[in-house]
Write an enzyme that holds these catalytic residues in place. Structure first.
Site, PDB file in Angstrom:
ATOM      1  N   HIS A 239     -15.532 -38.054   6.304  1.00 17.50           N
ATOM      2  CA  HIS A 239     -14.903 -37.426   7.469  1.00 17.50           C
ATOM      3  C   HIS A 239     -15.106 -35.920   7.460  1.00 17.50           C
ATOM      4  CE1 HIS A 239     -11.296 -35.992   5.174  1.00 17.50           C
ATOM      5  NE2 HIS A 239     -11.462 -37.103   4.477  1.00 17.50           N
TER       6      HIS A 239
ATOM      7  N   ASP B 139     -13.035 -33.956   9.435  1.00 17.93           N
ATOM      8  CA  ASP B 139     -11.759 -33.305   9.750  1.00 17.93           C
ATOM      9  C   ASP B 139     -11.011 -32.920   8.479  1.00 17.93           C
ATOM     10  OD1 ASP B 139     -11.433 -36.120   9.368  1.00 17.93           O
ATOM     11  OD2 ASP B 139      -9.399 -35.985  10.155  1.00 17.93           O
TER      12      ASP B 139
ATOM     13  N   HIS C 192      -5.435 -30.843  -0.125  1.00 17.79           N
ATOM     14  CA  HIS C 192      -4.293 -30.575   0.758  1.00 17.79           C
ATOM     15  C   HIS C 192      -3.425 -29.426   0.244  1.00 17.79           C
ATOM     16  CE1 HIS C 192      -4.315 -34.691   3.030  1.00 17.79           C
ATOM     17  NE2 HIS C 192      -5.536 -34.367   2.614  1.00 17.79           N
TER      18      HIS C 192
ATOM     19  N   GLU D 129      -9.690 -38.829  10.282  1.00 14.62           N
ATOM     20  CA  GLU D 129      -9.228 -39.539   9.090  1.00 14.62           C
ATOM     21  C   GLU D 129      -7.894 -38.991   8.613  1.00 14.62           C
ATOM     22  OE1 GLU D 129      -8.736 -40.708   4.855  1.00 14.62           O
ATOM     23  OE2 GLU D 129      -8.785 -38.702   5.700  1.00 14.62           O
ATOM     24  N   GLU D 130      -7.716 -37.684   8.753  1.00 15.04           N
ATOM     25  CA  GLU D 130      -6.524 -37.033   8.215  1.00 15.04           C
ATOM     26  C   GLU D 130      -5.301 -37.163   9.125  1.00 15.04           C
ATOM     27  OE1 GLU D 130      -6.316 -36.124   5.341  1.00 15.04           O
ATOM     28  OE2 GLU D 130      -8.130 -35.209   4.561  1.00 15.04           O
TER      29      GLU D 130
ATOM     30  N   ASP E  38     -11.809 -32.269  -0.156  1.00 13.01           N
ATOM     31  CA  ASP E  38     -11.440 -33.394   0.713  1.00 13.01           C
ATOM     32  C   ASP E  38     -11.838 -33.105   2.159  1.00 13.01           C
ATOM     33  OD1 ASP E  38     -10.305 -35.687   1.747  1.00 13.01           O
ATOM     34  OD2 ASP E  38      -8.240 -34.985   1.579  1.00 13.01           O
TER      35      ASP E  38
ATOM     36  N   GLU F 110     -14.478 -39.991  -0.825  1.00  9.98           N
ATOM     37  CA  GLU F 110     -13.153 -39.409  -1.053  1.00  9.98           C
ATOM     38  C   GLU F 110     -13.029 -38.923  -2.499  1.00  9.98           C
ATOM     39  OE1 GLU F 110     -10.825 -38.681   0.926  1.00  9.98           O
ATOM     40  OE2 GLU F 110     -11.061 -39.906   2.723  1.00  9.98           O
TER      41      GLU F 110
END
Length: 376
Positions: A67, A69, A349, A134-135, A100, A163
């Protein structure tokens, strides 16, 4: 390979693609893939951009999935380096999405590029499935692409998701499955009233206490060889007006279960309904199933991934199913073997997210070797 991976990762990080925005990331990737002969198919749904890029035909079909995003950065002033600068300091690439998963996405792309250059007439098909959702809700991303592919009766045999799977060092963990996730929003009804006249009201907090105790202490299962026991956590609970003289008329409860393959969503729903009936509660409940559990036991893909990780890192990885949900839950619906492998997840994150440039280079080599083992 390392130079190309890092350069592409930096390009992607510099684009602030807060979910579900893509901000041109997939355009950068698509141009590279088209240049080496990939066929591009854009699949936009709602505010989400998805790319399905393929090279070759026939079986098996191996998908590299990722992903573009990212989650928000929070206060940029809290970062040691600007979150979209993609600066490299002491061989660490800094920025939101570095771990990520723009770093490993770049490694997947370069590995696929290099492979088709060396093996232009490889057996089977290579596909890249890239989404910008995805997030966040994950409704218009991989889930919709999989729906489209299934409607066309297309097949995916193997899927590698980039991931960040590793914990202490690169090569310690391969994810070969994930627990299911289901959330309930429960409204327990009472009768609002004055606290001085409880006989004229019904306090839903009081009437729910025995139910809540059973709900939070109930043993759903004992887990199994591949999964830990199912767990339940209350995420939100609300009742009352904020005044100290009003008995609330309703209690709102939101809880989530991460469940293993010993049970299913129907068992969960029925068990909760039985508990609620046991205590005579009046209620409304809404369920949201985020994903069913899936497991890829040791087969060609798992074995190829283990071998590639051992070859490049000199570590023997452990197969693991812990952690949150991923887009693997959607791809697994097609009957594919699914693994997740990528760099360390220690900073994902978080403020000051970063990733080792050497680890990204090794990820690229691992992805390349997986292709060699399965398609040559």
């Amino acid at each position: 390979m390392k130079h190309n991976i890092i350069e592409l990762a930096q390009q992607l990080i510099r684009n602030p693609s807060i979910s579900p925005q893509d901000k041109g990331c997939q355009q950068i990737i698509s141009q590279r893939l088209a240049a080496v002969g990939f066929t591009l198919e854009w699949m936009p749904f709602g505010d989400t951009l998805n790319l399905w890029a393929t090279h070759g035909n026939g079986d098996p079909c191996i998908v590299f999935a990722g992903h573009t995003d990212i989650v928000p950065t929070g206060d940029p002033a809290q970062w040691q380096y600007p979150p979209f600068s993609a600066i490299i300091v002491d061989e660490m690439l800094h920025g939101r999405g570095a771990a990520d998963m723009k770093g490993s996405l770049a490694a997947l792309v370069i590995a696929a590029e290099n492979f088709v250059r060396k093996y232009p007439n490889h057996s089977g098909k290579i596909a890249l499935l890239i989404t910008s959702d995805e997030e966040a809700t994950a409704k218009d991303g991989t889930a919709k692409v999989v729906e489209t592919l299934m409607a066309r009766h297309e097949k995916i045999d193997y899927a590698v998701i980039g991931e960040p799977s590793c914990s202490k060092y690169l090569g310690d963990i391969i994810k070969n499955g994930r627990r299911g996730s289901i959330t309930a929003e429960l409204y327990i009804e009472g009768v609002q009233g004055h606290v001085a006249y409880p006989h004229l009201a019904q306090n839903p907090i009081h009437t729910s206490l025995a139910f809540l105790n059973e709900l939070t202490t109930y043993q759903w299962d004992n887990g199994n060889t591949f999964f830990p026991p199912t767990s339940l956590q209350i995420a939100n609970i609300k009742a009352g007006t904020g005044n100290n003289n009003v008995i609330p008329g309703e209690l709102y409860l939101q809880f989530n279960l991460r469940y293993c393959t010993e049970i299913n969503d129907q068992i969960i729903k029925q068990t909760v309904a039985t508990m609620l009936a046991k205590y005579g509660l009046q209620y409304r409940i809404h369920w949201h199933l985020s994903g069913k559990p899936f497991l890829s036991s040791e087969g060609k893909l798992v074995n190829a991934t283990i071998q590639a990780v051992e070859n490049i890192t000199k570590h023997t990885p452990r197969l693991d199913t812990s952690g949150g949900t991923s887009d693997g839950r959607f791809i697994a619906l097609m009957g594919a073997e699914v693994v997740e492998f990528g760099p360390l997840n220690a900073t994902i994150h978080k403020v000051n997210e970063c990733v080792s440039t050497e680890d990204l280079a090794k990820c690229g080599q691992i992805y390349y070797q997986i292709l060699e083992q399965l398609l040559t």
